[in-house]
Design an enzyme around this catalytic site. Structure first.
Site, mmCIF file in Angstrom:
data_model
loop_
_atom_site.group_PDB
_atom_site.id
_atom_site.type_symbol
_atom_site.label_atom_id
_atom_site.label_comp_id
_atom_site.label_asym_id
_atom_site.label_seq_id
_atom_site.Cartn_x
_atom_site.Cartn_y
_atom_site.Cartn_z
ATOM 1 N N ASP A 34 0.812 -1.208 0.000
ATOM 2 C CA ASP A 34 0.000 0.000 0.000
ATOM 3 C C ASP A 34 0.856 1.274 0.000
ATOM 4 O OD1 ASP A 34 -1.888 -1.882 0.170
ATOM 5 O OD2 ASP A 34 -2.791 -1.203 2.051
ATOM 6 N N TYR A 37 1.840 1.888 -3.497
ATOM 7 C CA TYR A 37 0.660 2.321 -4.242
ATOM 8 C C TYR A 37 0.367 3.799 -3.964
ATOM 9 C CZ TYR A 37 -4.167 2.494 -5.915
ATOM 10 O OH TYR A 37 -5.316 2.839 -6.576
ATOM 11 N N ASP A 38 0.379 4.141 -2.675
ATOM 12 C CA ASP A 38 0.084 5.528 -2.304
ATOM 13 C C ASP A 38 1.117 6.485 -2.880
ATOM 14 O OD1 ASP A 38 -2.060 4.609 -0.948
ATOM 15 O OD2 ASP A 38 -1.120 4.669 1.037
ATOM 16 N N SER A 83 -36.087 -8.500 -14.474
ATOM 17 C CA SER A 83 -35.906 -9.131 -13.160
ATOM 18 C C SER A 83 -36.126 -10.628 -13.350
ATOM 19 C CB SER A 83 -36.859 -8.531 -12.142
ATOM 20 O OG SER A 83 -38.176 -8.767 -12.563
ATOM 21 N N LEU A 84 -36.010 -11.373 -12.277
ATOM 22 C CA LEU A 84 -36.079 -12.828 -12.405
ATOM 23 C C LEU A 84 -37.313 -13.353 -11.711
ATOM 24 C CD1 LEU A 84 -32.363 -13.632 -11.507
ATOM 25 C CD2 LEU A 84 -33.402 -13.750 -13.771
ATOM 26 N N GLU A 114 -25.127 -19.319 -10.334
ATOM 27 C CA GLU A 114 -24.386 -18.195 -9.744
ATOM 28 C C GLU A 114 -25.018 -17.822 -8.408
ATOM 29 O OE1 GLU A 114 -24.702 -14.997 -12.555
ATOM 30 O OE2 GLU A 114 -23.886 -16.228 -14.182
ATOM 31 N N LYS A 116 -26.817 -15.330 -5.982
ATOM 32 C CA LYS A 116 -27.626 -14.124 -6.132
ATOM 33 C C LYS A 116 -27.138 -13.159 -5.061
ATOM 34 C CE LYS A 116 -32.376 -12.634 -6.726
ATOM 35 N NZ LYS A 116 -32.356 -11.458 -5.845
ATOM 36 N N ASP A 118 -26.771 -9.986 -2.718
ATOM 37 C CA ASP A 118 -27.734 -9.090 -2.089
ATOM 38 C C ASP A 118 -27.221 -7.655 -2.197
ATOM 39 O OD1 ASP A 118 -29.817 -8.075 -0.709
ATOM 40 O OD2 ASP A 118 -29.425 -9.147 1.158
ATOM 41 N N ARG A 137 -31.164 0.370 -11.831
ATOM 42 C CA ARG A 137 -32.155 -0.322 -12.627
ATOM 43 C C ARG A 137 -33.413 0.530 -12.813
ATOM 44 N NH1 ARG A 137 -36.378 -3.713 -11.380
ATOM 45 N NH2 ARG A 137 -36.857 -5.180 -13.042
ATOM 46 N N TYR A 225 -22.326 -9.821 -13.846
ATOM 47 C CA TYR A 225 -22.873 -11.122 -14.253
ATOM 48 C C TYR A 225 -23.477 -11.150 -15.653
ATOM 49 C CZ TYR A 225 -26.957 -8.832 -12.131
ATOM 50 O OH TYR A 225 -27.923 -7.930 -11.783
ATOM 51 N N LYS A 286 -29.098 -20.153 -14.724
ATOM 52 C CA LYS A 286 -29.250 -19.616 -16.084
ATOM 53 C C LYS A 286 -29.005 -20.701 -17.120
ATOM 54 C CE LYS A 286 -27.614 -15.136 -14.494
ATOM 55 N NZ LYS A 286 -26.571 -14.119 -14.478
ATOM 56 N N LYS A 310 -34.686 -18.708 -4.147
ATOM 57 C CA LYS A 310 -34.509 -17.884 -2.947
ATOM 58 C C LYS A 310 -34.290 -18.777 -1.729
ATOM 59 C CE LYS A 310 -35.244 -13.476 -3.679
ATOM 60 N NZ LYS A 310 -36.458 -12.881 -3.573
ATOM 61 N N CYS A 410 -39.608 5.950 33.799
ATOM 62 C CA CYS A 410 -38.427 5.358 33.163
ATOM 63 C C CYS A 410 -37.980 4.138 33.974
ATOM 64 C CB CYS A 410 -37.315 6.392 33.102
ATOM 65 S SG CYS A 410 -35.727 5.700 32.644
ATOM 66 N N CYS A 413 -34.485 5.272 35.813
ATOM 67 C CA CYS A 413 -34.348 6.338 36.810
ATOM 68 C C CYS A 413 -35.682 6.711 37.446
ATOM 69 C CB CYS A 413 -33.727 7.574 36.179
ATOM 70 S SG CYS A 413 -34.845 8.428 35.060
ATOM 71 N N CYS A 428 -37.564 9.076 28.046
ATOM 72 C CA CYS A 428 -37.343 9.453 29.429
ATOM 73 C C CYS A 428 -36.990 10.930 29.425
ATOM 74 C CB CYS A 428 -36.191 8.649 30.030
ATOM 75 S SG CYS A 428 -35.650 9.334 31.599
ATOM 76 N N CYS A 433 -30.826 10.991 33.616
ATOM 77 C CA CYS A 433 -31.103 9.553 33.734
ATOM 78 C C CYS A 433 -29.812 8.755 33.575
ATOM 79 C CB CYS A 433 -32.109 9.134 32.662
ATOM 80 S SG CYS A 433 -32.334 7.360 32.580
#
Ligand code: IVH
Length: 685
Positions: A34, A37-38, A83-84, A114, A116, A118, A137, A225, A286, A310, A410, A413, A428, A433
């Site tokens: 790094d 790189y920097d 969409s699927l 593949e 899916k 999230d 999308r 994908y 697929k 799913k 509360c 307290c 509260c 408190c």
């Protein structure tokens, strides 16, 4: 025209940086460290600053270049983003296979499986090998132009590795790794904002930030994908081709010759998915051959050649043993279900949030009920429903506990509980408190704040019970004798804690601001506030001067800061004018807390210390060790007291003894004070 030296060097630097990016992000096999790189990045930034005519939009320095915008323009997709359709069990996957074989008139169909991911579906447009436009999308036909934000994602190449002529539209999923997702949620909780229920929402939030600089902080990544505009005859060839072009594809793919192989892949990932460091909510199956895909075509908005299996929501049944109310840092009362421990998706769940009174009423959940709980988006456990449902089914009503009521006092307290008309929250009202102050002190000493190791929940509890600490500033007034007097404290441990508290008086300004616990102001806004303040303060300001500068800033002025809108500016002003906060701030001033200013112009993301652990040894001549350590922290690094395998850099002044030997033994990089100062100067530029 003959290219100048600068021009040649700029081209060379860009090529080296792009190569390093590719090796790091695509191949997972970095070849330079790094620091190197920097150094390349800084040299390129320097040259481009001196020769602005050489700056090009796809230079690696331009990733965070786009200005913040107030809205995202519409982009019409060349081909709609489909969409699927979903499959929820084995039978539905088999039915998909049967349909495909029938429509194609043969049995050897062949699939690609593949994960899916999230996250959020994104379309990237490359024209003649250059990234020109990126869109969400949207409704499938028209998405939002988020090009500026996508440019900040390092796994999205700005230029392809081959200059493919014409237009290519690449599609994939932009996602937040689990660690970044958790960090985002921790920050939101700190600001008393509701956490994101799942990684998809969090990724969408990050991609749709109005300011690319905010997106850049989020650690987003992308898996590709699909692509239009490439000559390939199968999905697996497509993945190989886009990988060749420098786009990142998920390694967990498999060709499956029939539906049994597909089901085996699904079964494997049903459990293994918990070991991944990103979220996946299913498997996409697929039809492999493009010719077959064309024959199958699509119905309405989904292709007939693919299906998303799913994973079942991770639910479990358990019993509510109690409903308790917890009190947060801002006094909000949250009902929490205490459950008989139960395993959900590999984790034991003992509590589930019930969010607020309205939610408890909606569920009509009571102590003793059997409930179905689930990890929403696999993350935060919540109660889904009472089972059997509490609504009468015509039969005899079972005996149940009483309906839950918010306490009038509360639970911590016994102070009055406030509920404003039209608001969901109950609070509260007692500013003193102990639950509030306890949480406040916990926040104050946490890693994002004064970072005082060893001061945790149990100790804070004891200090509060004995009346020694009533607000964070009291910590600095504790004496060694008072600490020694506590349960389980001996001479040495008392002295240790005392020293750590005293040492913590000197902290980077951003941390001090974060530690104050201003509503709506989390870690990153605190850092931005600190940078903004630094340009308005003398070189070594006192904390009193800092608060003075903050107080004299108008709401309008505050809103020029990154991440500060009208609401946040208002929250800051309210905090500064609050009588009990003023007392607390005054206490910090008189306790002798000293702010260390961030280096002007430094974005910690670009600092050579970001994420690195630095150890100082020997005598420093230019500044005190505490100052040097505080500077490293303010630049996103960590300062440690001893050398270990985790150390990235040792700064050695004269007389550095055993730490120096240790560093040499472990092969840790060692620099002298002069080199350290040069590194600082490079950031200060
Ligand atoms: S293929 C026509 N592959 O799932 C092909 N989608 O409802 C459409 N997704 O919007 C997508 N991982 O956001 C495909 N490996 C993957 C995916 C994937 C995640 C998302 C994508 C899409 C949604 C499908």
């Amino acid at each position: 025209m003959v290219p100048s030296d600068a021009q040649r060097r700029v081209v060379e630097l860009r090529a080296r940086i792009e190569k390093a990016n590719y090796q790091y992000h695509m191949l997972d096999a970095p070849t330079i460290d790094d620091f190197a790189y920097d150094a390349l990045m800084r040299e390129l930034q320097d040259l481009e600053a001196k020769h602005p005519e050489l700056v090009e939009p796809d230079s690696p320095t331009q990733r965070v270049g786009a200005p913040a915008s107030s809205r995202f323009g519409p982009i019409e997709h060349l081909n709609p983003m489909l969409s699927l359709s979903n499959a929820f069990d084995e039978a539905e996957v088999r039915a998909f296979d049967a349909r495909s074989r029938k429509a194609l008139g043969r049995d050897d169909v062949g699939y690609v499986c593949e994960l899916k991911i999230d996250g959020l579906a994104i379309n990237l447009t490359y024209v003649d090998g250059r990234f020109t436009q990126g869109a969400t999308r949207g409704d499938g036909s028209v998405g939002e132009d988020v090009t500026g934000n996508l440019r900040t994602i390092k796994s999205i190449p700005l230029t392809l590795r081959e200059k493919v002529g014409g237009r290519i539209d690449v599609r994939g999923e932009v996602y937040l790794p689990t660690a970044a997702f958790d960090a985002t949620n921790r920050e939101r909780l700190e600001r008393d904002e509701p956490p994101f229920a799942n990684p998809r929402n969090a990724a969408a939030g990050a991609v749709r930030q109005l300011d690319p600089a905010q997106t850049a902080k989020r650690n987003l990544a992308m898996w590709v994908y699909s692509a239009a505009g490439l000559a390939v005859d199968s999905q697996h060839a497509l993945l190989a081709r886009v990988r060749e072009l420098g786009l990142r594809t998920n390694p967990n793919v498999r060709q499956a010759r029939d539906v049994d192989a597909v089901l085996a892949f699904i079964a494997e990932w049903e459990t293994t998915r918990h070991d991944l460091d990103y979220g996946t909510d299913g498997i996409v199956v697929k039809v492999d051959r493009v010719a077959d895909q064309e024959v199958l075509g699509s119905v309405s908005r989904s292709p007939r050649w693919a299906i998303a299996y799913k994973f079942p929501a991770e639910q479990a049944m358990t019993t509510v043993e109690d409903i308790k109310v917890s009190v947060g840092r801002t006094g909000v009362l949250t009902p929490v279900a205490w459950l008989a421990p139960v395993l959900v998706g590999g984790t034991t769940v003992r509590r589930a949030t019930l969010h607020n009174l309205a939610e408890v009423r909606r569920l009509d959940v009571r102590v003793g009920d059997r409930v179905v709980i689930q990890r929403a988006g696999d993350v935060i456990p919540e109660v889904v429903r009472v089972d059997p449902p509490p609504v009468e089914t015509g039969k005899r009503k079972p005996r149940r506990g009483r309906p839950f009521e918010m306490p009038e006092a509360c639970p911590v307290c016994a102070g009055a509980v406030e509920h404003r008309e039209g608001e969901v929250a109950y609070r509260c009202a007692n500013p003193a408190c102990p639950a509030k102050t306890g949480q406040r002190i916990g926040h104050f000493v946490s890693r994002g704040g004064f970072d005082i190791e060893g001061v945790g929940g149990a100790l804070i509890d004891q200090l509060q019970t004995r009346g020694l600490v009533n607000d964070p500033g009291d910590l600095f007034l504790l004496t060694k004798e008072q600490l020694l007097d506590l349960d389980r404290f001996a001479e040495k441990s008392a002295a240790n804690i005392y020293d750590r508290i005293q040492a913590a008086k000197r902290r980077p300004l951003g941390r001090i601001i974060n530690a104050l616990g201003i509503a709506q102001v989390g870690w990153s806004t605190s850092e931005d506030l600190a940078v903004w303040l630094a340009s308005r303060l003398p070189a070594d300001p006192t904390l009193a001067q800092v608060f003075e500068a903050l107080r004299s800033a108008s709401a309008d002025a505050l809103q020029t800061i990154n991440g500060v809108g009208e609401k946040v500016a208002e929250a800051i002003r309210a905090f500064l004018n609050d009588a009990s906060e003023i007392t607390a701030m005054d206490k910090l001033v008189s306790a002798g807390v000293v702010p260390v200013l961030p280096v002007p112009g430094a974005l910690s993301a670009a600092s050579p210390f970001t994420g690195r652990t630095v150890v100082f040894t020997g005598t420093l001549e230019r500044r005190t060790r505490e100052d040097a350590e505080a500077l490293v922290r303010s630049l996103g690094g960590k300062a440690a007291g001893s050398v270990s395998a985790k150390t990235d850099l040792v700064v050695a002044g004269p007389g550095g003894g055993s730490k120096l030997d240790q560093a040499k033994q472990l092969g840790v990089k060692v620099v002298d004070e002069e080199a350290f100062e040069a590194m600082l100067a490079a950031v200060q530029r």
